[in-house]
Write a protein that holds these residues in place. Sequence first.
Motif, PDB file in Angstrom:
ATOM      1  N   VAL A 291       0.834  -1.202   0.000  1.00  0.00           N
ATOM      2  CA  VAL A 291       0.000   0.000   0.000  1.00  0.00           C
ATOM      3  C   VAL A 291       0.871   1.255   0.000  1.00  0.00           C
ATOM      4  CG1 VAL A 291      -1.698   1.327   1.338  1.00  0.00           C
ATOM      5  CG2 VAL A 291      -2.001  -1.131   1.012  1.00  0.00           C
ATOM      6  N   ALA A 292       1.959   1.248   0.764  1.00  0.00           N
ATOM      7  CA  ALA A 292       2.859   2.408   0.800  1.00  0.00           C
ATOM      8  C   ALA A 292       3.446   2.677  -0.590  1.00  0.00           C
ATOM      9  CB  ALA A 292       3.978   2.179   1.812  1.00  0.00           C
ATOM     10  N   ALA A 293       3.834   1.617  -1.291  1.00  0.00           N
ATOM     11  CA  ALA A 293       4.384   1.788  -2.641  1.00  0.00           C
ATOM     12  C   ALA A 293       3.323   2.356  -3.586  1.00  0.00           C
ATOM     13  CB  ALA A 293       4.905   0.452  -3.171  1.00  0.00           C
ATOM     14  N   GLU A 294       2.090   1.855  -3.485  1.00  0.00           N
ATOM     15  CA  GLU A 294       1.002   2.377  -4.326  1.00  0.00           C
ATOM     16  C   GLU A 294       0.712   3.840  -4.001  1.00  0.00           C
ATOM     17  OE1 GLU A 294      -2.581   0.082  -5.107  1.00  0.00           O
ATOM     18  OE2 GLU A 294      -1.572  -1.678  -4.274  1.00  0.00           O
ATOM     19  N   LEU A 295       0.761   4.187  -2.721  1.00  0.00           N
ATOM     20  CA  LEU A 295       0.515   5.583  -2.325  1.00  0.00           C
ATOM     21  C   LEU A 295       1.594   6.506  -2.877  1.00  0.00           C
ATOM     22  CD1 LEU A 295      -0.643   4.980   1.352  1.00  0.00           C
ATOM     23  CD2 LEU A 295      -1.984   6.162  -0.424  1.00  0.00           C
ATOM     24  N   ARG A 296       2.831   6.053  -2.862  1.00  0.00           N
ATOM     25  CA  ARG A 296       3.924   6.883  -3.409  1.00  0.00           C
ATOM     26  C   ARG A 296       3.771   7.049  -4.928  1.00  0.00           C
ATOM     27  NH1 ARG A 296       6.728   4.152   0.737  1.00  0.00           N
ATOM     28  NH2 ARG A 296       7.253   5.644   2.362  1.00  0.00           N
TER      29      ARG A 296
ATOM     30  N   ALA B 260     -10.484  12.247 -12.030  1.00  0.00           N
ATOM     31  CA  ALA B 260     -11.454  11.284 -11.471  1.00  0.00           C
ATOM     32  C   ALA B 260     -10.773   9.954 -11.148  1.00  0.00           C
ATOM     33  CB  ALA B 260     -12.603  11.081 -12.445  1.00  0.00           C
ATOM     34  N   GLU B 261      -9.882   9.511 -12.019  1.00  0.00           N
ATOM     35  CA  GLU B 261      -9.168   8.256 -11.782  1.00  0.00           C
ATOM     36  C   GLU B 261      -8.241   8.381 -10.575  1.00  0.00           C
ATOM     37  OE1 GLU B 261      -5.754   5.444 -13.794  1.00  0.00           O
ATOM     38  OE2 GLU B 261      -6.936   6.727 -15.119  1.00  0.00           O
ATOM     39  N   LEU B 262      -7.559   9.517 -10.456  1.00  0.00           N
ATOM     40  CA  LEU B 262      -6.667   9.742  -9.321  1.00  0.00           C
ATOM     41  C   LEU B 262      -7.447   9.765  -8.015  1.00  0.00           C
ATOM     42  CD1 LEU B 262      -4.379  12.477 -10.909  1.00  0.00           C
ATOM     43  CD2 LEU B 262      -3.764  10.086 -10.446  1.00  0.00           C
ATOM     44  N   LYS B 263      -8.608  10.399  -8.033  1.00  0.00           N
ATOM     45  CA  LYS B 263      -9.438  10.459  -6.830  1.00  0.00           C
ATOM     46  C   LYS B 263      -9.947   9.071  -6.449  1.00  0.00           C
ATOM     47  CE  LYS B 263     -10.946  15.243  -7.050  1.00  0.00           C
ATOM     48  NZ  LYS B 263     -12.080  16.167  -7.113  1.00  0.00           N
ATOM     49  N   ALA B 264     -10.323   8.279  -7.437  1.00  0.00           N
ATOM     50  CA  ALA B 264     -10.807   6.919  -7.168  1.00  0.00           C
ATOM     51  C   ALA B 264      -9.682   6.065  -6.574  1.00  0.00           C
ATOM     52  CB  ALA B 264     -11.340   6.286  -8.443  1.00  0.00           C
ATOM     53  N   ARG B 265      -8.497   6.187  -7.118  1.00  0.00           N
ATOM     54  CA  ARG B 265      -7.347   5.444  -6.575  1.00  0.00           C
ATOM     55  C   ARG B 265      -7.072   5.851  -5.134  1.00  0.00           C
ATOM     56  NH1 ARG B 265      -2.449   6.262 -10.527  1.00  0.00           N
ATOM     57  NH2 ARG B 265      -1.283   5.430  -8.766  1.00  0.00           N
ATOM     58  N   PHE B 266      -7.129   7.164  -4.885  1.00  0.00           N
ATOM     59  CA  PHE B 266      -6.868   7.643  -3.529  1.00  0.00           C
ATOM     60  C   PHE B 266      -7.914   7.098  -2.554  1.00  0.00           C
ATOM     61  CE2 PHE B 266      -7.373  10.532   0.025  1.00  0.00           C
ATOM     62  CZ  PHE B 266      -6.080  10.560   0.511  1.00  0.00           C
ATOM     63  N   SER B 267      -9.173   7.105  -2.958  1.00  0.00           N
ATOM     64  CA  SER B 267     -10.242   6.589  -2.083  1.00  0.00           C
ATOM     65  C   SER B 267     -10.033   5.119  -1.763  1.00  0.00           C
ATOM     66  CB  SER B 267     -11.608   6.778  -2.739  1.00  0.00           C
ATOM     67  OG  SER B 267     -11.907   8.141  -2.842  1.00  0.00           O
TER      68      SER B 267
ATOM     69  N   GLU C 219      -7.832   1.073   2.275  1.00  0.00           N
ATOM     70  CA  GLU C 219      -6.814   0.078   2.634  1.00  0.00           C
ATOM     71  C   GLU C 219      -6.012   0.530   3.850  1.00  0.00           C
ATOM     72  OE1 GLU C 219      -5.548  -3.069   1.217  1.00  0.00           O
ATOM     73  OE2 GLU C 219      -7.663  -2.996   0.714  1.00  0.00           O
ATOM     74  N   VAL C 220      -5.627   1.805   3.877  1.00  0.00           N
ATOM     75  CA  VAL C 220      -4.880   2.344   5.015  1.00  0.00           C
ATOM     76  C   VAL C 220      -5.719   2.216   6.284  1.00  0.00           C
ATOM     77  CG1 VAL C 220      -3.956   4.464   6.051  1.00  0.00           C
ATOM     78  CG2 VAL C 220      -3.409   3.888   3.679  1.00  0.00           C
TER      79      VAL C 220
ATOM     80  N   TYR D  46      -3.343  14.918  -2.924  1.00  0.00           N
ATOM     81  CA  TYR D  46      -4.753  14.768  -3.236  1.00  0.00           C
ATOM     82  C   TYR D  46      -5.515  16.060  -2.943  1.00  0.00           C
ATOM     83  CZ  TYR D  46      -9.585  13.154  -2.700  1.00  0.00           C
ATOM     84  OH  TYR D  46     -10.946  13.018  -2.785  1.00  0.00           O
ATOM     85  N   LEU D  47      -5.181  16.698  -1.859  1.00  0.00           N
ATOM     86  CA  LEU D  47      -5.867  17.947  -1.487  1.00  0.00           C
ATOM     87  C   LEU D  47      -5.606  19.078  -2.477  1.00  0.00           C
ATOM     88  CD1 LEU D  47      -5.359  17.875   2.392  1.00  0.00           C
ATOM     89  CD2 LEU D  47      -7.462  17.398   1.094  1.00  0.00           C
TER      90      LEU D  47
END
Length: 161
Positions: free
Chosen positions: A94-99, A113-120, A125-126, A157-158
């Motif tokens: 998850v840390a690697a995906e977040l980076r 929209a895709e970036l926001k969906a990934r972040f959600s 997961e976090v 994200y913000l």
Amino acid sequence: MLLILIYSDDEKTSSKILEEVPHVEILRGVFVTWEQEEKVRRALERAKDKAISEWERRGEGPVLEFAVISLSDAQYNSIRHMVRRSLDGEAERVAAELRRLASDIRGRRRAVAELKARFSRLAREVSRLTTASAKLGLETSTLLDMLEAYKEANAEYLKLK
């Protein structure tokens, strides 16, 4: 603490059974949960009923076997290192995906929209891993690293519009 053993010849069946029960998978088909035994048994019974109805409808269906074992503190402590390793592996992923997500947001490499969906998805997961860590009494440097990666991704994200 409960140890849950699940065997199914259908991978979809075995992966979906515990969707509503918070857990950590320590090996394929071997799970540890802090949920109440009744909730776990209800989820397993629903899966069993679904498998039976599949057999009745089509004449065939997935093999499904399971066991729920209550663990004493001593028994949990004997598998604690396996649970920690599993949590660390998930937290590292998850840390690697977040980076990667933070980098993608900075570079605007995808649609907003895709970036926001990934972040959600990653935020869920976090949350799941943080809850598991607290309930299981495990706090590791890998989990703390994941939280740092989450803070970085959240800051990016913000900035999204």
